[in-house]
Design a protein around this motif. Structure first.
Motif, mmCIF file in Angstrom:
data_model
loop_
_atom_site.group_PDB
_atom_site.id
_atom_site.type_symbol
_atom_site.label_atom_id
_atom_site.label_comp_id
_atom_site.label_asym_id
_atom_site.label_seq_id
_atom_site.Cartn_x
_atom_site.Cartn_y
_atom_site.Cartn_z
ATOM 1 N N SER A 149 -6.389 -2.646 -8.472
ATOM 2 C CA SER A 149 -5.760 -1.696 -8.807
ATOM 3 C C SER A 149 -4.275 -1.038 -8.221
ATOM 4 O O SER A 149 -3.943 -0.575 -9.430
ATOM 5 C CB SER A 149 -6.588 -0.608 -7.766
ATOM 6 O OG SER A 149 -5.656 0.604 -7.536
ATOM 7 N N TRP A 150 -3.460 -1.931 -8.128
ATOM 8 C CA TRP A 150 -2.462 -2.139 -7.212
ATOM 9 C C TRP A 150 -1.776 -2.651 -8.862
ATOM 10 O O TRP A 150 -0.663 -1.723 -9.218
ATOM 11 C CB TRP A 150 -1.764 -2.693 -6.483
ATOM 12 C CG TRP A 150 -2.166 -2.510 -4.993
ATOM 13 C CD1 TRP A 150 -2.871 -1.349 -4.929
ATOM 14 C CD2 TRP A 150 -2.007 -3.537 -3.767
ATOM 15 N NE1 TRP A 150 -2.818 -1.398 -3.040
ATOM 16 C CE2 TRP A 150 -2.895 -2.627 -2.552
ATOM 17 C CE3 TRP A 150 -1.566 -5.015 -4.060
ATOM 18 C CZ2 TRP A 150 -2.410 -3.447 -1.472
ATOM 19 C CZ3 TRP A 150 -1.906 -5.739 -2.461
ATOM 20 C CH2 TRP A 150 -2.210 -4.830 -1.533
ATOM 21 N N LYS A 151 -2.144 -3.502 -9.639
ATOM 22 C CA LYS A 151 -1.915 -4.020 -11.000
ATOM 23 C C LYS A 151 -2.032 -3.198 -11.620
ATOM 24 O O LYS A 151 -0.632 -3.086 -12.487
ATOM 25 C CB LYS A 151 -2.727 -5.515 -11.620
ATOM 26 C CG LYS A 151 -2.156 -6.185 -12.508
ATOM 27 C CD LYS A 151 -2.774 -6.379 -12.695
ATOM 28 C CE LYS A 151 -2.942 -7.607 -14.567
ATOM 29 N NZ LYS A 151 -4.139 -8.094 -14.889
ATOM 30 N N ALA A 152 -2.750 -2.201 -12.031
ATOM 31 C CA ALA A 152 -2.572 -1.258 -12.987
ATOM 32 C C ALA A 152 -1.659 0.265 -12.498
ATOM 33 O O ALA A 152 -0.943 0.194 -13.322
ATOM 34 C CB ALA A 152 -4.283 -0.400 -13.236
ATOM 35 N N LEU B 103 -6.391 -10.729 4.212
ATOM 36 C CA LEU B 103 -5.735 -10.507 3.097
ATOM 37 C C LEU B 103 -6.261 -9.111 1.808
ATOM 38 O O LEU B 103 -7.396 -9.181 3.017
ATOM 39 C CB LEU B 103 -5.465 -11.427 1.259
ATOM 40 C CG LEU B 103 -4.927 -13.002 1.922
ATOM 41 C CD1 LEU B 103 -5.419 -14.121 1.080
ATOM 42 C CD2 LEU B 103 -3.924 -12.399 1.548
ATOM 43 N N PRO B 104 -6.231 -8.349 1.328
ATOM 44 C CA PRO B 104 -6.194 -7.375 0.965
ATOM 45 C C PRO B 104 -7.460 -7.398 -0.245
ATOM 46 O O PRO B 104 -7.775 -8.773 -0.811
ATOM 47 C CB PRO B 104 -6.070 -5.830 -0.164
ATOM 48 C CG PRO B 104 -5.309 -7.202 -0.416
ATOM 49 C CD PRO B 104 -4.573 -8.723 0.407
ATOM 50 N N GLU B 105 -9.244 -6.605 -0.374
ATOM 51 C CA GLU B 105 -9.911 -6.649 -0.991
ATOM 52 C C GLU B 105 -9.547 -7.283 -2.417
ATOM 53 O O GLU B 105 -8.224 -6.841 -3.016
ATOM 54 C CB GLU B 105 -10.423 -5.899 -1.645
ATOM 55 C CG GLU B 105 -11.964 -5.537 -0.162
ATOM 56 C CD GLU B 105 -12.742 -6.264 0.371
ATOM 57 O OE1 GLU B 105 -12.827 -7.143 -0.618
ATOM 58 O OE2 GLU B 105 -12.343 -6.495 0.953
ATOM 59 N N GLU C 132 0.814 -1.599 0.410
ATOM 60 C CA GLU C 132 0.051 0.143 0.170
ATOM 61 C C GLU C 132 0.690 0.883 -0.116
ATOM 62 O O GLU C 132 0.398 2.018 -0.737
ATOM 63 C CB GLU C 132 -1.114 0.142 1.134
ATOM 64 C CG GLU C 132 -1.840 -0.863 1.119
ATOM 65 C CD GLU C 132 -2.879 -1.129 2.894
ATOM 66 O OE1 GLU C 132 -4.257 -1.626 2.474
ATOM 67 O OE2 GLU C 132 -2.148 -0.677 3.438
ATOM 68 N N ASP C 133 1.597 1.094 0.685
ATOM 69 C CA ASP C 133 2.836 2.320 0.455
ATOM 70 C C ASP C 133 3.341 2.688 -0.609
ATOM 71 O O ASP C 133 3.761 3.561 -0.863
ATOM 72 C CB ASP C 133 3.832 1.954 2.040
ATOM 73 C CG ASP C 133 3.547 2.524 4.011
ATOM 74 O OD1 ASP C 133 1.706 2.457 4.126
ATOM 75 O OD2 ASP C 133 3.794 2.118 4.364
ATOM 76 N N ALA C 134 3.510 1.053 -0.906
ATOM 77 C CA ALA C 134 4.434 2.044 -2.157
ATOM 78 C C ALA C 134 3.575 1.907 -2.960
ATOM 79 O O ALA C 134 3.658 2.722 -3.914
ATOM 80 C CB ALA C 134 5.255 0.203 -2.467
ATOM 81 N N MET C 135 2.617 1.536 -3.300
ATOM 82 C CA MET C 135 1.506 2.499 -4.278
ATOM 83 C C MET C 135 0.675 3.258 -4.246
ATOM 84 O O MET C 135 0.674 4.047 -5.358
ATOM 85 C CB MET C 135 0.063 1.181 -4.188
ATOM 86 C CG MET C 135 0.714 -0.455 -4.561
ATOM 87 S SD MET C 135 0.825 0.156 -6.738
ATOM 88 C CE MET C 135 2.190 -1.732 -6.717
ATOM 89 N N SER C 136 0.648 4.383 -2.798
ATOM 90 C CA SER C 136 0.441 5.219 -2.449
ATOM 91 C C SER C 136 2.136 6.539 -2.680
ATOM 92 O O SER C 136 1.611 7.815 -2.885
ATOM 93 C CB SER C 136 -0.161 5.669 -1.583
ATOM 94 O OG SER C 136 0.663 5.071 -0.348
#
Length: 122
Positions: free
Chosen positions: A78-81, A70-72, A30-34
């Motif tokens: 969304s992370w994948k995109a 695990l996340p949803e 999450e931190d990396a994605m944001s």
């Protein structure tokens, strides 16, 4: 604390440990994605570590142990995109062979997709 079997992960304490472990892995992603998308580029730390974390989460998810949090599935999509946008924008600068580029991208897509499938199967 309860124990329901003789396995290493058959107790409330083990479930608590797995919950903490998976929460840390998810939080790192999450931190990396944001954060700054540059950190997700193919040759950056999180560009390498995020798929590793996803793979570990997938391995844990397929064990069906209590405590694996695990996340949803939509979050992983969304992370994948986000991740693939950064990877696609940076990989050519590293001058990979066409074969490596194709194979590595397929592996990355599969890594995200496998975790999404594991989450949906729960």
């Amino acid at each position: 604390m309860g124990t329901w079997g003789s396995g290493n992960f058959d107790s409330d304490t083990a479930a608590d440990h797995l919950s903490s472990l998976t929460a840390r892995l998810v939080r790192e992603i999450e931190d990396a994605m944001s954060g700054d998308p540059v950190e997700l580029e193919a040759d950056e730390y999180w560009g390498v570590a995020v798929p590793c974390n996803l793979e570990i989460l997938n391995v844990l998810a397929t064990q069906h142990w209590v405590g694996v949090t695990l996340p949803e599935a939509a979050t992983v999509e969304s992370w994948k995109a986000t991740y693939l946008a950064a990877w696609d924008a940076s990989i050519d600068d590293l001058e990979p062979s066409p074969e490596f580029k194709t194979q590595r991208r397929a592996t990355l897509v599969s890594t995200f997709d496998q975790l999404t499938e594991a989450i949906r199967a729960k």
